[in-house]
Write a protein that holds these residues in place. Structure first.
Motif, PDB file in Angstrom:
ATOM      1  N   VAL A  48       0.857  -1.176   0.000  1.00 57.78           N
ATOM      2  CA  VAL A  48       0.000   0.000   0.000  1.00 57.78           C
ATOM      3  C   VAL A  48       0.895   1.229   0.000  1.00 57.78           C
ATOM      4  N   ALA A  50       0.805   5.582   0.138  1.00 58.06           N
ATOM      5  CA  ALA A  50      -0.037   6.730   0.474  1.00 58.06           C
ATOM      6  C   ALA A  50       0.703   8.009   0.101  1.00 58.06           C
ATOM      7  N   SER A 225      -1.953   4.442   5.442  1.00 59.63           N
ATOM      8  CA  SER A 225      -1.499   3.167   4.877  1.00 59.63           C
ATOM      9  C   SER A 225      -1.632   2.036   5.886  1.00 59.63           C
ATOM     10  N   TRP A 234      -8.852   2.475   4.497  1.00 57.44           N
ATOM     11  CA  TRP A 234      -8.243   3.553   5.272  1.00 57.44           C
ATOM     12  C   TRP A 234      -9.264   4.343   6.074  1.00 57.44           C
TER      13      TRP A 234
END
Length: 300
Positions: A48, A50, A225, A234
């Motif tokens: 992931v 961000a 994240s 999220w």
């Protein structure tokens, strides 16, 4: 001592294995095995990212696709298939080492999305966060049984884990006295509702510690994240914060009653060899020893 605590508390789940494995694992690890592990877990489909700040989303996406879009996906990560069975009796481990005494007490607990997860954040703060917390005030300031007290939820957050209380006894007091004092406070938590003023103070502390990292771009990216990869969304960042603030005294007492019981307890102590031997000779032999090593090949 921490490794022995996990070995005693977890008898089936991979959480019983140290993060990097045992020393014999490291000594026999081959380059092909390391490469296979990397391919299996360090892949775009298991990551992931961000981005936060004053940026142009469309331009940022074009750059990301340009530099990272050709990275191939890896195989789906292998989740553990073994669940930890319920603990059915107290477990104890004693680690002999030429060092001062230390103590850890652990209890199995659920994780998000169970409501118990946020309740134990409140319990942790109530018991061990700051000089006004119950255990610090009782053990460090008033009785001076310990020089240090702390709480943790370990070893990971994805699967059911442990609520851990650790303490360093202050001479001339030993681990037994400290353990008795800690268990007394846990019993009090299960028997008496937390006063409204004390509970609100804890919620204020948690809200401050929750919001403070969000003031910076790195802190916000880390939080977004974390909740995305751990919970799959999220937006649970906000849901978790709300759940902390709506925790009630009844929830705290209920969780304490169900969790802080002898059959769900694992205790690990650190003692010098002669002290451990003397203490073992004087006990009734009711506590079970820590199990020997034996574990899956890799921790997820």
């Amino acid at each position: 001592m921490y490794e022995q605590l996990l070995l005693a508390a977890f008898q089936a789940h991979p959480y019983r294995v140290p993060t990097v494995g045992w020393m014999s694992d490291l000594e026999h690890l081959t380059r092909p095995q390391a490469a296979e592990f990397r391919r299996g877990f360090y892949a775009p489909n298991n990551a992931v990212a961000a981005l936060v700040g004053d940026l142009d989303p469309a331009a940022a996406e074009r750059l990301i696709r340009r530099y990272f879009g050709d990275l191939p996906a890896g195989p789906p990560p292998r989740p553990p298939v073994t669940a930890e069975p319920p603990q059915t009796g107290e477990r104890r481990a004693v680690v002999e080492f030429d060092a001062g005494p230390d103590l850890m007490i652990a209890f199995h607990k659920a994780v998000w999305p169970s409501p118990d997860d946020t309740v134990f954040q409140v319990i942790d703060s109530l018991l061990t966060s700051g000089r006004t917390s119950r255990l610090f005030r009782r053990l460090v300031l008033e009785t001076q049984l310990a020089s240090e007290i702390y709480g943790a939820q370990a070893p990971g957050d994805r699967f059911p884990n442990l609520f851990v209380i650790g303490a360093t006894p202050r001479a001339p007091h030993g681990p037994e006295e400290v353990e008795t004092a800690i268990l007394r406070e846990l019993q009090r938590l299960a028997a008496e509702p937390v006063p409204d003023r004390e509970l609100q103070k804890v919620k204020n502390q948690l809200q401050a510690s929750f919001l403070y990292p969000l003031r910076s771009n790195p802190g916000l990216a880390a939080q977004l994240s974390y909740y995305e990869i751990l919970t799959g969304d999220w937006k649970n960042l906000n849901a978790y914060a709300s759940a902390l603030q709506t925790t009630t005294a009844a929830q705290v007492r209920d969780a304490a009653r169900r969790t802080f019981v002898a059959s769900n307890r694992t205790v690990a102590t650190l003692a010098r060899p002669q002290e451990s031997g003397a203490r073992t000779a004087g006990t009734d032999g009711g506590a079970s020893p820590a199990p020997g090593p034996g574990s899956p090949d890799a921790r997820p």
